[in-house]
Design a protein around this motif. Sequence first.
Motif, PDB file in Angstrom:
ATOM      1  N   GLY A  69       0.794  -1.229   0.000  1.00  0.00           N
ATOM      2  CA  GLY A  69       0.000   0.000   0.000  1.00  0.00           C
ATOM      3  C   GLY A  69       0.819   1.268   0.000  1.00  0.00           C
ATOM      4  N   GLY A  70       1.920   1.306   0.763  1.00  0.00           N
ATOM      5  CA  GLY A  70       2.741   2.517   0.828  1.00  0.00           C
ATOM      6  C   GLY A  70       3.301   2.912  -0.521  1.00  0.00           C
ATOM      7  N   PRO A  71       4.013   2.026  -1.226  1.00  0.00           N
ATOM      8  CA  PRO A  71       4.530   2.365  -2.551  1.00  0.00           C
ATOM      9  C   PRO A  71       3.443   2.715  -3.557  1.00  0.00           C
ATOM     10  CG  PRO A  71       5.655   0.428  -1.691  1.00  0.00           C
ATOM     11  CD  PRO A  71       4.535   0.725  -0.752  1.00  0.00           C
ATOM     12  N   VAL A  72       2.323   1.988  -3.538  1.00  0.00           N
ATOM     13  CA  VAL A  72       1.256   2.262  -4.501  1.00  0.00           C
ATOM     14  C   VAL A  72       0.633   3.628  -4.228  1.00  0.00           C
ATOM     15  CG1 VAL A  72      -0.964   1.494  -5.423  1.00  0.00           C
ATOM     16  CG2 VAL A  72       0.802  -0.190  -4.859  1.00  0.00           C
ATOM     17  N   ALA A  73       0.383   3.948  -2.966  1.00  0.00           N
ATOM     18  CA  ALA A  73      -0.182   5.254  -2.626  1.00  0.00           C
ATOM     19  C   ALA A  73       0.773   6.382  -3.015  1.00  0.00           C
ATOM     20  CB  ALA A  73      -0.498   5.316  -1.129  1.00  0.00           C
ATOM     21  N   ALA A  74       2.079   6.175  -2.820  1.00  0.00           N
ATOM     22  CA  ALA A  74       3.062   7.198  -3.192  1.00  0.00           C
ATOM     23  C   ALA A  74       3.047   7.449  -4.698  1.00  0.00           C
ATOM     24  CB  ALA A  74       4.453   6.775  -2.734  1.00  0.00           C
ATOM     25  N   LEU A  75       2.951   6.386  -5.493  1.00  0.00           N
ATOM     26  CA  LEU A  75       2.893   6.549  -6.948  1.00  0.00           C
ATOM     27  C   LEU A  75       1.583   7.191  -7.377  1.00  0.00           C
ATOM     28  CD1 LEU A  75       4.383   3.122  -8.102  1.00  0.00           C
ATOM     29  CD2 LEU A  75       5.488   5.362  -8.266  1.00  0.00           C
ATOM     30  N   ARG A  76       0.504   6.785  -6.751  1.00  0.00           N
ATOM     31  CA  ARG A  76      -0.794   7.377  -7.079  1.00  0.00           C
ATOM     32  C   ARG A  76      -0.779   8.880  -6.822  1.00  0.00           C
ATOM     33  NH1 ARG A  76      -5.253   8.319  -3.695  1.00  0.00           N
ATOM     34  NH2 ARG A  76      -7.169   8.647  -4.871  1.00  0.00           N
ATOM     35  N   ASP A  77      -0.195   9.286  -5.714  1.00  0.00           N
ATOM     36  CA  ASP A  77      -0.108  10.717  -5.399  1.00  0.00           C
ATOM     37  C   ASP A  77       0.834  11.432  -6.364  1.00  0.00           C
ATOM     38  OD1 ASP A  77      -1.808  10.266  -3.283  1.00  0.00           O
ATOM     39  OD2 ASP A  77      -0.235  10.285  -1.751  1.00  0.00           O
ATOM     40  N   PHE A  78       1.967  10.818  -6.678  1.00  0.00           N
ATOM     41  CA  PHE A  78       2.962  11.446  -7.557  1.00  0.00           C
ATOM     42  C   PHE A  78       2.382  11.711  -8.942  1.00  0.00           C
ATOM     43  CE2 PHE A  78       6.355  11.347 -10.694  1.00  0.00           C
ATOM     44  CZ  PHE A  78       7.303  12.204 -10.150  1.00  0.00           C
ATOM     45  N   TYR A  79       1.679  10.725  -9.487  1.00  0.00           N
ATOM     46  CA  TYR A  79       1.129  10.864 -10.840  1.00  0.00           C
ATOM     47  C   TYR A  79      -0.284  11.441 -10.851  1.00  0.00           C
ATOM     48  CZ  TYR A  79       5.056   8.082 -12.576  1.00  0.00           C
ATOM     49  OH  TYR A  79       6.316   7.623 -12.904  1.00  0.00           O
ATOM     50  N   LYS A  80      -0.837  11.710  -9.653  1.00  0.00           N
ATOM     51  CA  LYS A  80      -2.180  12.276  -9.519  1.00  0.00           C
ATOM     52  C   LYS A  80      -3.228  11.416 -10.249  1.00  0.00           C
ATOM     53  CE  LYS A  80      -0.560  17.034  -8.852  1.00  0.00           C
ATOM     54  NZ  LYS A  80       0.861  16.651  -8.659  1.00  0.00           N
ATOM     55  N   VAL A  81      -3.208  10.131  -9.946  1.00  0.00           N
ATOM     56  CA  VAL A  81      -4.116   9.182 -10.586  1.00  0.00           C
ATOM     57  C   VAL A  81      -5.363   9.003  -9.716  1.00  0.00           C
ATOM     58  CG1 VAL A  81      -4.368   6.829 -11.468  1.00  0.00           C
ATOM     59  CG2 VAL A  81      -2.142   7.970 -11.603  1.00  0.00           C
ATOM     60  N   PRO A  82      -6.554   9.246 -10.255  1.00  0.00           N
ATOM     61  CA  PRO A  82      -7.763   8.972  -9.466  1.00  0.00           C
ATOM     62  C   PRO A  82      -7.914   7.482  -9.216  1.00  0.00           C
ATOM     63  CG  PRO A  82      -8.333   9.545 -11.724  1.00  0.00           C
ATOM     64  CD  PRO A  82      -6.865   9.785 -11.601  1.00  0.00           C
ATOM     65  N   VAL A  83      -8.563   7.140  -8.120  1.00  0.00           N
ATOM     66  CA  VAL A  83      -8.620   5.740  -7.699  1.00  0.00           C
ATOM     67  C   VAL A  83      -9.229   4.845  -8.765  1.00  0.00           C
ATOM     68  CG1 VAL A  83     -10.832   5.969  -6.495  1.00  0.00           C
ATOM     69  CG2 VAL A  83      -9.182   4.213  -5.772  1.00  0.00           C
TER      70      VAL A  83
END
Length: 205
Positions: free
Chosen positions: A89-103
Amino acid sequence: MTDGSSSAGNAGTGPWLVVGLGNPGTEYAGNRHNVGFMVADLLAERMGGTFKAHKAGRAQVVEGRLGAPGPASRRVVIAKPMSFMNLSGGPVAALRDFYKVPVERVVVVHDELDIDYGQLRLKVGGGDNGHNGLKSITKSFGPGYCRVRFGIGRPPGRMQVADFVLKDFSAAERKELAYEVDRAADAVECLIVDGLERAQSTYNS
């Protein structure tokens, strides 16, 4: 993402984030639990990219496009968390935030015990069914992401689930594994380009 077709059609210019789940390290490479990594590797190969460490978190990523060349193709980030499965979860959430990807544009590819080997099911949301990678991701940003569930079947006899998922695919399974991984990669592409409903009707076994 109840209507996958409209979601894909309104994807805009932002990227999709496709996460293959697995454990890092050569000793785990052939495990059933690492089939998400196998699908991610094939998708990266299709895009002509090479995984590289990402500054946003403990993950390797490839950026590119999937789908036929032209306006129908989609920007995609393929990722493999370099934490162990239960800390995905930590790495995936960091990438999601970095690329601004909606869930709704996050796609997680993972092994699934309650589906026969090689069968696929695509869905959005739902429980984690005891899968520690999904449990960690859901804890990080909720359950509303897409899942491409790759069936591995149940362990035989009295074998513990943990032992089963951390064993390599059997010799019989390996005969079909390349085909099944290719089909799962096709399902990811279809989900991203054509939408959830089309992908479900085509690939849900």
